[in-house]
Design a protein around this motif. Structure first.
Motif, PDB file in Angstrom:
ATOM      1  N   ALA A 184      32.570   9.151  61.965  1.00 43.73           N
ATOM      2  CA  ALA A 184      32.689  10.476  61.442  1.00 43.73           C
ATOM      3  C   ALA A 184      33.390  10.362  60.144  1.00 43.73           C
ATOM      4  O   ALA A 184      33.089  11.213  59.396  1.00 43.73           O
ATOM      5  CB  ALA A 184      33.330  11.587  62.441  1.00 43.73           C
ATOM      6  N   GLU A 185      34.408   9.795  60.058  1.00 44.73           N
ATOM      7  CA  GLU A 185      35.300   9.482  58.791  1.00 44.73           C
ATOM      8  C   GLU A 185      34.210   8.968  57.602  1.00 44.73           C
ATOM      9  O   GLU A 185      34.263   9.546  56.477  1.00 44.73           O
ATOM     10  CB  GLU A 185      36.373   9.003  58.937  1.00 44.73           C
ATOM     11  N   PHE A 186      33.743   7.860  57.801  1.00 43.67           N
ATOM     12  CA  PHE A 186      32.742   7.197  57.032  1.00 43.67           C
ATOM     13  C   PHE A 186      31.645   8.372  56.452  1.00 43.67           C
ATOM     14  O   PHE A 186      31.384   8.378  55.349  1.00 43.67           O
ATOM     15  CB  PHE A 186      31.896   6.086  57.573  1.00 43.67           C
ATOM     16  N   ALA A 187      30.909   8.986  57.480  1.00 45.19           N
ATOM     17  CA  ALA A 187      30.046   9.966  57.071  1.00 45.19           C
ATOM     18  C   ALA A 187      30.766  11.009  56.278  1.00 45.19           C
ATOM     19  O   ALA A 187      29.964  11.291  55.268  1.00 45.19           O
ATOM     20  CB  ALA A 187      29.362  10.293  58.536  1.00 45.19           C
ATOM     21  N   ARG A 188      31.818  11.544  56.704  1.00 48.67           N
ATOM     22  CA  ARG A 188      32.205  12.703  55.725  1.00 48.67           C
ATOM     23  C   ARG A 188      32.563  12.017  54.340  1.00 48.67           C
ATOM     24  O   ARG A 188      32.440  12.843  53.230  1.00 48.67           O
ATOM     25  CB  ARG A 188      33.500  12.988  56.186  1.00 48.67           C
ATOM     26  N   GLU A 189      33.200  10.951  54.125  1.00 43.86           N
ATOM     27  CA  GLU A 189      33.455  10.311  53.032  1.00 43.86           C
ATOM     28  C   GLU A 189      32.034  10.238  52.062  1.00 43.86           C
ATOM     29  O   GLU A 189      32.265  10.542  50.906  1.00 43.86           O
ATOM     30  CB  GLU A 189      34.196   9.192  53.108  1.00 43.86           C
TER      31      GLU A 189
END
Length: 142
Positions: free
Chosen positions: A54-59
């Motif tokens: 989720a963090e990679f996707a948001r970034e």
């Protein structure tokens, strides 16, 4: 005082920003393999419903990339769709039957958006820690 989750999130965001910055600065080292540009590229992140995925996707979304994120559950699909940062794709990476449908959906969406797939963050996996939908033989103690 920061809690552990907030602190880890800040560390991850900082590490990601440093990695992308270094990659952009050093892309001249491998001109045959250019760094994907947000205006022409998309990123596919497996396991985008939570955690590192989720963090990679948001970034990547914040950097301007079109981001596709795979999720196993309909509820996660609907949540990502509502948030609007990631284009969710229902896909269980452990299911051979799901793969052709997921490829078709992502391919059609790439063509519609006029971008190419520039990167894959292969984050999803089987933890073996036991989940509510794991076979009884694989589930951990309750």
């Amino acid at each position: 005082m920061l809690d552990l989750v907030t602190l880890m999130g800040l560390m991850l965001s900082t590490a990601f920003a440093v990695f992308v910055g270094i990659a952009l600065q050093l892309r001249w080292l491998h001109p045959a393999y250019p760094v994907p540009q947000p205006e022409r590229s998309a990123v596919l992140v497996t396991g985008a419903s939570g955690g590192l995925g989720a963090e990679f996707a948001r970034e990547f979304s914040r950097l301007g990339f079109v981001v596709f994120g795979t999720v196993r559950k309909q509820a996660d699909f609907e949540r990502l769709e509502r948030e609007g940062l990631v284009k969710p794709v229902l896909f269980d990476v452990t299911s051979v039957e799901d793969a052709p449908k997921a490829v078709e959906r992502v391919s059609a969406a790439l063509q519609e958006a006029g971008v190419t797939l520039g990167a894959l963050v292969n984050n999803a996996g089987i933890t073996g820690t036991g989940t509510e939908d794991a076979p009884a033989e694989l589930a951990g103690p309750e």
